[in-house]
Design an enzyme around this catalytic site. Sequence first.
Site, PDB file in Angstrom:
ATOM      1  CG  ASN A  14     -13.002  17.960  -9.415  1.00  0.00           C
ATOM      2  OD1 ASN A  14     -12.588  18.668 -10.814  1.00  0.00           O
ATOM      3  ND2 ASN A  14     -13.337  16.951  -9.646  1.00  0.00           N
ATOM      4  CD1 TRP A  15     -13.161  24.789  -9.824  1.00  0.00           C
ATOM      5  CD2 TRP A  15     -12.592  25.813 -11.284  1.00  0.00           C
ATOM      6  NE1 TRP A  15     -12.786  25.845  -9.194  1.00  0.00           N
ATOM      7  CE2 TRP A  15     -12.280  26.760 -10.350  1.00  0.00           C
ATOM      8  CE3 TRP A  15     -12.404  26.594 -12.839  1.00  0.00           C
ATOM      9  CZ2 TRP A  15     -11.645  28.057 -10.537  1.00  0.00           C
ATOM     10  CZ3 TRP A  15     -11.817  27.725 -12.857  1.00  0.00           C
ATOM     11  CH2 TRP A  15     -11.774  28.366 -11.615  1.00  0.00           C
ATOM     12  CE  LYS A  16     -17.190  16.982  -9.527  1.00  0.00           C
ATOM     13  NZ  LYS A  16     -18.109  15.549  -9.576  1.00  0.00           N
ATOM     14  CG  HIS A 102     -12.535  12.545 -10.011  1.00  0.00           C
ATOM     15  ND1 HIS A 102     -13.996  12.175 -10.395  1.00  0.00           N
ATOM     16  CD2 HIS A 102     -12.813  13.415  -9.011  1.00  0.00           C
ATOM     17  CE1 HIS A 102     -14.838  12.776  -9.706  1.00  0.00           C
ATOM     18  NE2 HIS A 102     -14.264  13.653  -8.803  1.00  0.00           N
ATOM     19  CD  GLU A 104     -17.520  13.116 -11.985  1.00  0.00           C
ATOM     20  OE1 GLU A 104     -16.603  14.154 -12.256  1.00  0.00           O
ATOM     21  OE2 GLU A 104     -17.790  13.426 -10.735  1.00  0.00           O
ATOM     22  CD  GLU A 174     -13.195  12.566  -4.736  1.00  0.00           C
ATOM     23  OE1 GLU A 174     -13.769  14.015  -4.346  1.00  0.00           O
ATOM     24  OE2 GLU A 174     -13.159  12.437  -5.908  1.00  0.00           O
ATOM     25  N   GLY A 180     -21.511  14.313  -5.916  1.00  0.00           N
ATOM     26  CA  GLY A 180     -22.589  14.926  -6.687  1.00  0.00           C
ATOM     27  C   GLY A 180     -23.916  14.411  -6.201  1.00  0.00           C
ATOM     28  CB  SER A 219     -22.037  15.423  -1.032  1.00  0.00           C
ATOM     29  OG  SER A 219     -22.767  14.855  -2.279  1.00  0.00           O
ATOM     30  N   GLY A 240     -16.335  19.187  -4.877  1.00  0.00           N
ATOM     31  CA  GLY A 240     -16.754  19.221  -6.519  1.00  0.00           C
ATOM     32  C   GLY A 240     -17.861  20.476  -6.513  1.00  0.00           C
TER      33      GLY A 240
HETATM   34  C1  PEP Z   1     -15.571  15.398  -6.546  1.00  0.00           C
HETATM   35  O1  PEP Z   1     -15.713  15.902  -7.900  1.00  0.00           O
HETATM   36  O2  PEP Z   1     -14.361  15.377  -6.388  1.00  0.00           O
HETATM   37  C2  PEP Z   1     -16.756  15.592  -5.680  1.00  0.00           C
HETATM   38  C3  PEP Z   1     -16.261  15.309  -4.388  1.00  0.00           C
HETATM   39  O3  PEP Z   1     -17.843  16.257  -5.942  1.00  0.00           O
HETATM   40  P1  PEP Z   1     -18.848  16.899  -5.087  1.00  0.00           P
HETATM   41  O4  PEP Z   1     -18.381  17.508  -3.864  1.00  0.00           O
HETATM   42  O5  PEP Z   1     -19.832  17.553  -5.953  1.00  0.00           O
HETATM   43  O6  PEP Z   1     -19.700  15.526  -4.704  1.00  0.00           O
END
Ligand code: PEP
Length: 256
Positions: A14-16, A102, A104, A174, A180, A219, A240
């Site tokens: 997931n590039w966000k 998601h 976010e 998640e 993050g 993470s 992410g």
């Molecule tokens: C995500 O954005 O779905 C995610 C899991 O981010 P990260 O791996 O940076 O925690």
Amino acid sequence: MPSDTARRPYVAGNWKLWGTRAQAAAYCERLLTLLPEPARRDADVAVCVPFTALETVAGALAGSGVAVAAQNMHQADNGAFTGEVSAPMLLELDVDAVVLGHSERRQLFGETDRALSEKVPAALAAGLQPILCVGETESERDAGDMQRKLRHQVQEGLEDVADDRLADVVIAYEPIWAIGTGKVATPDQAQEAISFVRALVGDRSTAAADAVRVLYGGSVKPDNAAEILAQPDVDGALVGGASLDPESFAAIVGAA
Ligand code: PEP
């Protein structure tokens, strides 16, 4: 709930909010040098990219077996929804999948379970694979509310999906406290929550519960991926931060 080893691992990056078209093209070129040929790959791989990079990425990855996902969509095909994009618009860009719900989007942009209950079947009906994200906050976990939160999110998100389409949804567990933050769930925590999510699908259909892929996200890095992915109910990862580096992302795919 028995785990089915026939489920093919799935790793999505997931590039966000990252990736101009130039960055996206360079990323894809590098990633393809790092992944095994499609026939020698043991996992499905996807990248979830901003709307503006979808066409570039779909072109760069055509024929590579790497799926292209958007990070959101509206449930309607068209209408008075300024700023939104729809499933037919994504399909026109050769998009394969879409991330829905998601955390976010839920926390920062007001995404609701009610809207998701329309978005998930709309994506399926259009031929896009939904990646439905669910997960609890740290305070919900501490208050013993994890299962209640997951039950609500999974049941409502899948409410209008027919039983025989449930396994076409990919679910990403998640925990919000792990996204993050560098604070990864332990393998046991990931297994416990994901087997609970699978059991919720099992309340609708045992066959779907055996077949549906449930990913862990939060993470995930090259050095912690293998032990999480080794858990019997963990079918892959939504990655992410670590997916922004093609080397790290390819290493996580390798761990799957
Ligand atoms: C995500 O954005 O779905 C995610 C899991 O981010 P990260 O791996 O940076 O925690």
